[in-house]
Enzyme design. Structure first.
Site, PDB file in Angstrom:
ATOM      1  N   LYS A 163       0.851  -1.259   0.028  1.00 13.17           N
ATOM      2  CA  LYS A 163       0.001   0.094   0.003  1.00 13.17           C
ATOM      3  C   LYS A 163       1.094   1.229   0.126  1.00 13.17           C
ATOM      4  O   LYS A 163       1.748   1.285   0.904  1.00 13.17           O
ATOM      5  CB  LYS A 163      -0.842  -0.029   1.303  1.00 13.17           C
ATOM      6  CG  LYS A 163      -1.852  -1.211   1.408  1.00 13.17           C
ATOM      7  CD  LYS A 163      -3.108  -1.100   0.126  1.00 13.17           C
ATOM      8  CE  LYS A 163      -4.098  -1.982   0.529  1.00 13.17           C
ATOM      9  NZ  LYS A 163      -5.266  -1.759  -0.522  1.00 13.17           N
ATOM     10  N   ASP A 189      -0.416  -0.429  -4.484  1.00 18.94           N
ATOM     11  CA  ASP A 189      -1.738  -0.103  -4.308  1.00 18.94           C
ATOM     12  C   ASP A 189      -2.020   1.080  -3.725  1.00 18.94           C
ATOM     13  O   ASP A 189      -1.581   1.568  -2.515  1.00 18.94           O
ATOM     14  CB  ASP A 189      -2.464  -1.082  -3.561  1.00 18.94           C
ATOM     15  CG  ASP A 189      -4.202  -0.606  -3.829  1.00 18.94           C
ATOM     16  OD1 ASP A 189      -4.529   0.305  -4.234  1.00 18.94           O
ATOM     17  OD2 ASP A 189      -4.910  -1.629  -2.793  1.00 18.94           O
ATOM     18  N   GLU A 214      -1.758   0.051  -8.861  1.00 21.25           N
ATOM     19  CA  GLU A 214      -3.345  -0.262  -8.499  1.00 21.25           C
ATOM     20  C   GLU A 214      -3.955   1.083  -8.381  1.00 21.25           C
ATOM     21  O   GLU A 214      -3.289   1.508  -7.266  1.00 21.25           O
ATOM     22  CB  GLU A 214      -3.458  -1.269  -7.890  1.00 21.25           C
ATOM     23  CG  GLU A 214      -4.994  -1.886  -7.221  1.00 21.25           C
ATOM     24  CD  GLU A 214      -5.232  -2.736  -6.261  1.00 21.25           C
ATOM     25  OE1 GLU A 214      -6.394  -3.047  -5.916  1.00 21.25           O
ATOM     26  OE2 GLU A 214      -4.050  -3.244  -6.184  1.00 21.25           O
ATOM     27  N   ASP A 239      -9.341  -0.669  -9.744  1.00 22.08           N
ATOM     28  CA  ASP A 239      -9.867  -1.375  -8.627  1.00 22.08           C
ATOM     29  C   ASP A 239     -11.196  -0.443  -8.516  1.00 22.08           C
ATOM     30  O   ASP A 239     -12.405  -0.826  -9.211  1.00 22.08           O
ATOM     31  CB  ASP A 239      -9.048  -1.321  -7.164  1.00 22.08           C
ATOM     32  CG  ASP A 239      -9.886  -1.767  -6.213  1.00 22.08           C
ATOM     33  OD1 ASP A 239     -11.103  -2.179  -6.234  1.00 22.08           O
ATOM     34  OD2 ASP A 239      -9.143  -1.932  -5.272  1.00 22.08           O
TER      35      ASP A 239
END
Length: 369
Positions: A163, A189, A214, A239
């Protein structure tokens, strides 16, 4: 199939460690489970909405209310309901995809159990196990991150997802790549934490040979994602932007992404998730199965979906102990970097009665008229 009623069950699931992303920190999961009762047996579904509307506009309390007031009555008022009927019957109620997905999954589970068919077989699974990746939250320091990644690799996870957010991006990614080498399957992400003005920072990630980045930009910025794709080499994966097969088609046609993270709850259920899989295959795009810190009920369905042929990248199909000391079902375990696809009827798993009772905070019964 006649549905005699739905049970809404809330359970409290403490996480083994806090999970931090760009939109907040989770320390436990307030999970909404749905049980579809039929004369031939029960089916289960899990609503993946979080406690607060941070990842999406949906949240657990709101999902429970919309199911009770608007969605379940539409299904209960119909005589015979099959899984292919659910989306059509619920379509007049706008949005609330996570709530709809939970109902559809419960109906599908009950229907498949009565037929003696597994979730994976029905969806079109071609594997009996799937490669498992793990999502690593934002840490307080780079050394703590490196220790965490090392622990997951020691357990056998085949792919690491980091993340990121502004201020926690290039340095941690560089540290992980330097420590664990170029062979590590690594992706990041952003959970929509950046803007197109950050393109220079995001382009700096190109040198680390990532599988993908992402959802770097806001969920409603397909055109800006397409612009960003021209400025960076790392493949963009979407996403939050993808809530339906139509959204997926738009994103691919615009060049906004090359890869799609399929989260069934986000798109309204596993049948729509399969449509996205089929669409992506037709366009030559990769898909992988994302996760929302599901219990064993949601994880069973995700693992079955991830066994479809187009899921060519490891998903967030981690073992149960990645998040929970005690899962609500028999735990999913990691074996040689893979998680087994349940083969029993329906989801192939059921809640453990004693565990379910101990974790339950409330129940609501919605009977058919």
């Amino acid at each position: 199939m006649k549905i005699t009623g739905f049970e809404l069950r809330r359970i409290a699931m403490p996480l083994v460690a806090p999970f931090r992303t760009s939109f907040g920190v989770e320390t436990d999961r307030d999970v909404l489970l749905v049980r579809a009762a039929t004369p031939d047996g029960d089916g289960w579904g899990e609503c993946v909405a979080m406690s607060e509307p941070l990842y999406s506009p949906e949240y657990a309390d709101g999902a429970a209310q919309v199911i009770e007031r608007f969605l379940a009555p539409r299904l209960l008022a119909t005589g015979d309901v099959g899984p292919l009927d659910v989306a059509r019957l619920l379509e007049p109620v706008r949005g609330h995809r996570m709530a709809k997905a939970a109902l559809e999954t419960a109906v599908l589970d009950a229907w498949l159990r009565a037929r003696g068919e597994s979730f994976g077989s029905y969806l079109g699974a071609v594997r009996d196990r799937v490669p498992a990746g793990v999502s690593v939250g934002i840490m307080d320091s780079v050394p703590a991150l490196l220790d965490s990644v090392a622990g997951y690799l020691d357990q056998g996870y085949l792919r690491i997802k980091l993340k990121i957010e502004p201020g926690w991006d290039v340095a941690p990614v560089e540290a992980v790549r330097s420590r664990f080498g170029s062979d590590l399957l690594l992706q990041v992400d952003a959970n929509a934490a950046y803007t197109l003005a950050d393109a220079r920072v995001l382009a700096a990630l190109d040198e680390f040979d990532l599988l993908l980045i992402e959802q770097p930009l806001a969920e409603d910025d397909l055109r800006q994602h397409a612009s960003l794709a021209q400025l960076i080499r790392t493949p963009i994966c979407l996403d939050e932007s993808i809530e339906s097969a139509k959204d997926a088609a738009d994103a691919l046609l615009l060049g906004a992404c090359r890869i799609i993270n399929v989260k069934p709850g986000r798109v309204g259920g596993y049948l729509e998730a399969r449509r996205i899989h089929d669409l992506a295959q037709a366009h030559g795009a990769a898909v992988w199965c994302g996760g929302m810190l599901e219990t064993g009920i949601g994880r069973a369905a995700n693992v079955a979906l991830a066994a479809l042929p187009g899921f060519t990248l490891p998903g967030d199909t981690s073992a149960s102990d990645r998040y929970f000391a005690q899962d609500v079902t028999e735990p999913f375990v990691l074996a040689d970097g893979h998680v087994a696809v349940p083969s029993g009827p329906g989801l192939g798993v059921e809640p453990l009665p004693d565990v379910l009772a101990a974790l339950t905070t409330s129940t609501t019964w919605l009977p058919a008229a």
